[in-house]
Design a protein around this motif. Sequence first.
Motif, PDB file in Angstrom:
ATOM      1  N   ALA A 141     -32.446  17.204 -14.631  1.00 37.01           N
ATOM      2  CA  ALA A 141     -32.797  17.502 -16.019  1.00 37.01           C
ATOM      3  C   ALA A 141     -33.429  16.258 -16.656  1.00 37.01           C
ATOM      4  N   ASN A 142     -32.884  15.089 -16.336  1.00 37.71           N
ATOM      5  CA  ASN A 142     -33.442  13.839 -16.866  1.00 37.71           C
ATOM      6  C   ASN A 142     -34.846  13.571 -16.347  1.00 37.71           C
ATOM      7  N   LYS A 143     -35.067  13.944 -15.086  1.00 39.05           N
ATOM      8  CA  LYS A 143     -36.373  13.661 -14.462  1.00 39.05           C
ATOM      9  C   LYS A 143     -37.496  14.401 -15.152  1.00 39.05           C
TER      10      LYS A 143
ATOM     11  N   SER B 144     -30.414   7.849 -10.654  1.00 42.30           N
ATOM     12  CA  SER B 144     -29.054   7.986 -10.143  1.00 42.30           C
ATOM     13  C   SER B 144     -28.140   7.090 -10.961  1.00 42.30           C
ATOM     14  N   TYR B 145     -26.881   7.106 -10.621  1.00 40.50           N
ATOM     15  CA  TYR B 145     -25.893   6.374 -11.402  1.00 40.50           C
ATOM     16  C   TYR B 145     -26.103   4.860 -11.290  1.00 40.50           C
ATOM     17  N   THR B 146     -26.179   4.198 -12.413  1.00 38.68           N
ATOM     18  CA  THR B 146     -26.246   2.727 -12.472  1.00 38.68           C
ATOM     19  C   THR B 146     -24.921   2.266 -13.068  1.00 38.68           C
ATOM     20  N   PRO B 147     -24.328   1.203 -12.525  1.00 37.25           N
ATOM     21  CA  PRO B 147     -22.979   0.823 -12.991  1.00 37.25           C
ATOM     22  C   PRO B 147     -22.901   0.595 -14.505  1.00 37.25           C
ATOM     23  N   LEU B 148     -21.803   1.040 -15.058  1.00 34.16           N
ATOM     24  CA  LEU B 148     -21.569   0.906 -16.498  1.00 34.16           C
ATOM     25  C   LEU B 148     -20.457  -0.125 -16.723  1.00 34.16           C
ATOM     26  N   VAL B 149     -20.455  -0.720 -17.905  1.00 32.94           N
ATOM     27  CA  VAL B 149     -19.343  -1.621 -18.228  1.00 32.94           C
ATOM     28  C   VAL B 149     -18.167  -0.747 -18.673  1.00 32.94           C
TER      29      VAL B 149
ATOM     30  N   PRO C 254     -21.576   8.362 -28.271  1.00 36.84           N
ATOM     31  CA  PRO C 254     -22.526   9.364 -27.745  1.00 36.84           C
ATOM     32  C   PRO C 254     -23.608   8.705 -26.873  1.00 36.84           C
ATOM     33  N   GLY C 255     -23.879   9.316 -25.744  1.00 36.05           N
ATOM     34  CA  GLY C 255     -24.964   8.839 -24.880  1.00 36.05           C
ATOM     35  C   GLY C 255     -24.664   7.568 -24.103  1.00 36.05           C
ATOM     36  N   ILE C 256     -23.405   7.177 -24.081  1.00 32.87           N
ATOM     37  CA  ILE C 256     -23.060   5.882 -23.481  1.00 32.87           C
ATOM     38  C   ILE C 256     -22.806   5.988 -21.976  1.00 32.87           C
ATOM     39  N   GLY C 257     -22.711   7.230 -21.459  1.00 34.01           N
ATOM     40  CA  GLY C 257     -22.598   7.377 -20.000  1.00 34.01           C
ATOM     41  C   GLY C 257     -21.337   8.062 -19.498  1.00 34.01           C
ATOM     42  N   LYS C 258     -20.564   8.679 -20.375  1.00 34.10           N
ATOM     43  CA  LYS C 258     -19.312   9.313 -19.932  1.00 34.10           C
ATOM     44  C   LYS C 258     -19.605  10.458 -18.951  1.00 34.10           C
ATOM     45  N   THR C 259     -20.586  11.284 -19.314  1.00 32.48           N
ATOM     46  CA  THR C 259     -20.907  12.417 -18.441  1.00 32.48           C
ATOM     47  C   THR C 259     -21.508  11.925 -17.133  1.00 32.48           C
ATOM     48  N   ALA C 260     -22.346  10.896 -17.214  1.00 32.11           N
ATOM     49  CA  ALA C 260     -22.950  10.352 -15.989  1.00 32.11           C
ATOM     50  C   ALA C 260     -21.853   9.856 -15.046  1.00 32.11           C
ATOM     51  N   LEU C 261     -20.861   9.219 -15.611  1.00 31.85           N
ATOM     52  CA  LEU C 261     -19.752   8.717 -14.795  1.00 31.85           C
ATOM     53  C   LEU C 261     -18.976   9.886 -14.182  1.00 31.85           C
TER      54      LEU C 261
ATOM     55  N   MET D 278     -17.281  20.794 -21.630  1.00 29.84           N
ATOM     56  CA  MET D 278     -16.618  21.463 -22.749  1.00 29.84           C
ATOM     57  C   MET D 278     -17.585  21.823 -23.865  1.00 29.84           C
ATOM     58  N   ARG D 279     -18.724  21.105 -23.915  1.00 30.30           N
ATOM     59  CA  ARG D 279     -19.665  21.392 -24.995  1.00 30.30           C
ATOM     60  C   ARG D 279     -20.400  22.714 -24.746  1.00 30.30           C
ATOM     61  N   ASN D 280     -20.509  23.054 -23.472  1.00 30.86           N
ATOM     62  CA  ASN D 280     -21.295  24.249 -23.160  1.00 30.86           C
ATOM     63  C   ASN D 280     -20.494  25.313 -22.420  1.00 30.86           C
TER      64      ASN D 280
ATOM     65  N   CYS E 267     -14.207  11.816 -23.942  1.00 33.04           N
ATOM     66  CA  CYS E 267     -14.334  12.187 -25.361  1.00 33.04           C
ATOM     67  C   CYS E 267     -14.973  11.047 -26.138  1.00 33.04           C
ATOM     68  N   ARG E 268     -15.403  11.357 -27.339  1.00 38.39           N
ATOM     69  CA  ARG E 268     -15.938  10.325 -28.229  1.00 38.39           C
ATOM     70  C   ARG E 268     -14.771   9.704 -29.000  1.00 38.39           C
ATOM     71  N   PRO E 269     -14.976   8.504 -29.545  1.00 36.71           N
ATOM     72  CA  PRO E 269     -13.855   7.826 -30.210  1.00 36.71           C
ATOM     73  C   PRO E 269     -13.211   8.639 -31.331  1.00 36.71           C
TER      74      PRO E 269
ATOM     75  N   VAL F  72     -27.372   1.366 -24.617  1.00 31.35           N
ATOM     76  CA  VAL F  72     -26.962   2.785 -24.630  1.00 31.35           C
ATOM     77  C   VAL F  72     -27.825   3.491 -23.566  1.00 31.35           C
ATOM     78  N   PRO F  73     -27.229   3.923 -22.443  1.00 29.74           N
ATOM     79  CA  PRO F  73     -28.037   4.482 -21.355  1.00 29.74           C
ATOM     80  C   PRO F  73     -28.969   5.605 -21.788  1.00 29.74           C
ATOM     81  N   MET F  74     -28.491   6.398 -22.734  1.00 37.71           N
ATOM     82  CA  MET F  74     -29.333   7.501 -23.223  1.00 37.71           C
ATOM     83  C   MET F  74     -30.617   6.936 -23.858  1.00 37.71           C
ATOM     84  N   TYR F  75     -30.500   5.829 -24.575  1.00 38.76           N
ATOM     85  CA  TYR F  75     -31.672   5.208 -25.182  1.00 38.76           C
ATOM     86  C   TYR F  75     -32.534   4.535 -24.097  1.00 38.76           C
ATOM     87  N   ALA F  76     -31.853   3.951 -23.117  1.00 39.59           N
ATOM     88  CA  ALA F  76     -32.587   3.308 -22.017  1.00 39.59           C
ATOM     89  C   ALA F  76     -33.457   4.338 -21.299  1.00 39.59           C
ATOM     90  N   LEU F  77     -32.896   5.515 -21.141  1.00 35.91           N
ATOM     91  CA  LEU F  77     -33.648   6.584 -20.472  1.00 35.91           C
ATOM     92  C   LEU F  77     -34.932   6.903 -21.246  1.00 35.91           C
ATOM     93  N   MET F  78     -34.819   6.985 -22.576  1.00 30.84           N
ATOM     94  CA  MET F  78     -35.993   7.327 -23.373  1.00 30.84           C
ATOM     95  C   MET F  78     -36.997   6.176 -23.376  1.00 30.84           C
TER      96      MET F  78
HETATM   97  N1  LIG Z   1     -24.576   5.111 -15.486  1.00 33.87           N
HETATM   98  C1  LIG Z   1     -25.768   5.624 -15.741  1.00 33.87           C
HETATM   99  N2  LIG Z   1     -26.805   5.401 -14.918  1.00 33.87           N
HETATM  100  C2  LIG Z   1     -28.018   5.905 -15.191  1.00 33.87           C
HETATM  101  N3  LIG Z   1     -28.276   6.660 -16.273  1.00 33.87           N
HETATM  102  C3  LIG Z   1     -27.286   6.907 -17.129  1.00 33.87           C
HETATM  103  C4  LIG Z   1     -25.974   6.406 -16.907  1.00 33.87           C
HETATM  104  N4  LIG Z   1     -25.199   6.804 -17.906  1.00 33.87           N
HETATM  105  C5  LIG Z   1     -25.958   7.535 -18.714  1.00 33.87           C
HETATM  106  N5  LIG Z   1     -27.198   7.605 -18.261  1.00 33.87           N
HETATM  107  C6  LIG Z   1     -28.325   8.313 -18.910  1.00 33.87           C
HETATM  108  O1  LIG Z   1     -28.007   8.520 -20.284  1.00 33.87           O
HETATM  109  C7  LIG Z   1     -27.982   9.909 -20.591  1.00 33.87           C
HETATM  110  C8  LIG Z   1     -26.817  10.196 -21.522  1.00 33.87           C
HETATM  111  O2  LIG Z   1     -25.608   9.873 -20.874  1.00 33.87           O
HETATM  112  P1  LIG Z   1     -24.320  10.791 -20.903  1.00 33.87           P
HETATM  113  O3  LIG Z   1     -24.678  12.228 -21.054  1.00 33.87           O
HETATM  114  O4  LIG Z   1     -23.481  10.434 -19.731  1.00 33.87           O
HETATM  115  O5  LIG Z   1     -23.629  10.301 -22.249  1.00 33.87           O
HETATM  116  P2  LIG Z   1     -22.223  10.722 -22.841  1.00 33.87           P
HETATM  117  O6  LIG Z   1     -21.442   9.474 -23.029  1.00 33.87           O
HETATM  118  O7  LIG Z   1     -21.593  11.782 -22.012  1.00 33.87           O
HETATM  119  O8  LIG Z   1     -22.653  11.269 -24.264  1.00 33.87           O
HETATM  120  P3  LIG Z   1     -22.002  12.405 -25.190  1.00 33.87           P
HETATM  121  O9  LIG Z   1     -20.846  11.810 -25.914  1.00 33.87           O
HETATM  122  O10 LIG Z   1     -23.138  12.738 -26.111  1.00 33.87           O
HETATM  123  O11 LIG Z   1     -21.625  13.529 -24.299  1.00 33.87           O
HETATM  124  C9  LIG Z   1     -27.861  10.610 -19.268  1.00 33.87           C
HETATM  125  O12 LIG Z   1     -28.551  11.838 -19.307  1.00 33.87           O
HETATM  126  C10 LIG Z   1     -28.482   9.659 -18.279  1.00 33.87           C
HETATM  127  O13 LIG Z   1     -29.851   9.861 -18.140  1.00 33.87           O
END
Ligand SMILES: Nc1ncnc2c1ncn2[C@@H]1O[C@H](COP(=O)(O)OP(=O)(O)OP(=O)(O)O)[C@@H](O)[C@H]1O
Length: 660
Positions: free
Chosen positions: A151-153, A165-170, A227-234, A258-260, A331-333, A384-390
Amino acid sequence: MACTAQSALAYVESARVHLVGELKNLSVIVENLYQQGVFQDEEVSEIQAEKHDYNKTRHILNSVIKKGEKACYMFLKIIDTTRKRTLGRPTPLPERNTEPAFDLHYWISCFSFKEDPQTDVEYFQGSRPCHEYQRKLKMKTRKISSEFWTANKRLFGENNKPDLSYTPLVLDTQESVSPYKIKKYKNKKSRMSRPKKMKKYLPVDRPEISPSELLKTDKNILLVGQPGIGKTALAHEMLKLWAERDNKDLDYMFYFDMRNTLITSTMSLDDLLFCVFSEPDRGKEEVLQDIKENSDNVTMIFDGLTDLSSSVVRRLVEKDLLPYAKVIVTCRPDDEEDFLSENFLKMEVNGFSEQTIKTYLSAMLGDEQKKVLSNLELFTLCHVPMYALMVAACFSEDSPQPCTITEIYINIVRSCLQMNSNKTRNKDLNSFITNKCEEILRLAEVAFHATEGKTVNLPEMPCEDSCVLSFLKPLFIKAALTETITTYAFLHYTMQEFFAALWLLKNPDKIKDVLQQCLTEEKKHMKHVIPFLCRLLSEKSPCLMKCLIPAQEIKNTSKWFFKEMINTFFASGLDVDILFLCQCLYESQCPEACIYLLDKLEYRLDLSGESLDPNLCCAVAYVVTQSKERKISLNLEDVMVSEQGMRQLSGCLQNVQWYV
Ligand SMILES: Nc1ncnc2c1ncn2[C@@H]1O[C@H](COP(=O)(O)OP(=O)(O)OP(=O)(O)O)[C@@H](O)[C@H]1O
């Protein structure tokens, strides 16, 4: 713990009486004995025909004993590798009131098995339907995780699809301190320099906690993050790792977005697992029983949990339904308080560190990454990975339109709104934004006032709307024993400035004041709002604007704005910041405004002694190129410029006559 050298036959015989009463999952033992060639079809049918488990066990034991040493050895090997299911759960020591008469777990661990040359023998841990179901779940989780990245591609052009693909998160555990969290409520003006302020957003690298370690631990995990910090990616990385594991263990993993996903308050466990997630092709009862009896082999992810209104989810999170299952909640804070209990190991997801941003951008953009690396605002935005993606998607775009910085923010805003709108489709996004207009402009207003006051703390909560809140992070301040105040801040200060520009667009009568403020010592920070404004007012006004502000209003403002801006900076009597104006005009993509500026400068651009990053070079080149009639005198004496910057500049050199 092998401690006996007895023959297998004698060993089985010695424990026969205990085995008869205690062996479980007889079908698993029979299936394995059949697979190993100890039992033939006929014998299997005879055992299956026995009505009671007691008789079945006796039949199995009598047969293997009768068949001798080799059969007994295989039987012991099977019990050893399937002991969790065939001997049942070992009783934890404190729960034992009396000495057990015979501990079968201890008994099997004492048998000394030979070094097995046949290490690749695979034993069935459970019934066939259970194994088939595990395979089905693995296929499903693999698909879910690959769909996430696919979907991101789609954001990238056909020729520029990166390998996402997954890039390490702090990740921070509860004990470690989050570096970018604001600790105290300071509604004061920030005295920090801008670069320092920007760098504060970067989370500090910690010793890495990998997704595979999180997957391995027995603990329940609560992943909290903005939001967008990478929880779902993890979470998806864990799904992928699980799907790639060998199938030696019979275990199950379930994922709920859970959102969908609609999980009603009356749903049962099997509804949730089988109807909502995936249904076994056969043996539903058997599979459910295995899941219930061996819940320590179950991992469940609830991604984006906001409340516990569904009883089945609540009972799972509270360990009431599958007491030994591992539960992972993201979850979000804002929502964390509802799930935090001592059952859970809390981990804060803090996004990308300085080093990982570099790794990420280099993988996504190659040489183009330098444009981001040289711009501290953009670089830190990428935590914020979501911003990095954009950012990556915008810079990799091979469209004829050059990418302006504001374009990136517009895309971030649009995709955040989309992601938080229950998957609104691209074609419906504009009407979705139009419907959210009031809330978005309310956020913009709050952003403007905070920016004017030079603070990151928003003076008030703009609204409860989840789309709007997806741009913000909360800060909880304990005011009294029973009182917590929540204030909000943007995930990055430049997002606040972007929204401040949006508000100005809706309130054009304030623009002249703001231009004047840029010239004062006290409010000069308002200058950073101007480049955004330039793009938002541009004739090629991006879609986002049309959804929020009528096109005619934008047109009316843009008629006077560019000249007013240039005149204000020239009338100040201060040194005119030419590079800043070039940057603004690059954002505007407005040739007439460029000519107006060049005219004011008498077609002489003196940049001597300046340090030009690739983005500034791009901006200068753009302005110079707009002069079709006259050549520009360009002074680049002692200018610091990178090779990439030079490449940007070289495009405009045919319009240049060297400064003398
Ligand atoms: N570890 C990662 N490596 C590469 N890309 C990432 C990573 N984490 C997040 N991203 C990119 O950022 C986008 C948003 O991340 P993600 O959906 O995981 O956020 P989230 O914390 O679950 O946000 P929300 O609270 O809105 O659900 C992803 O679609 C992905 O493209």
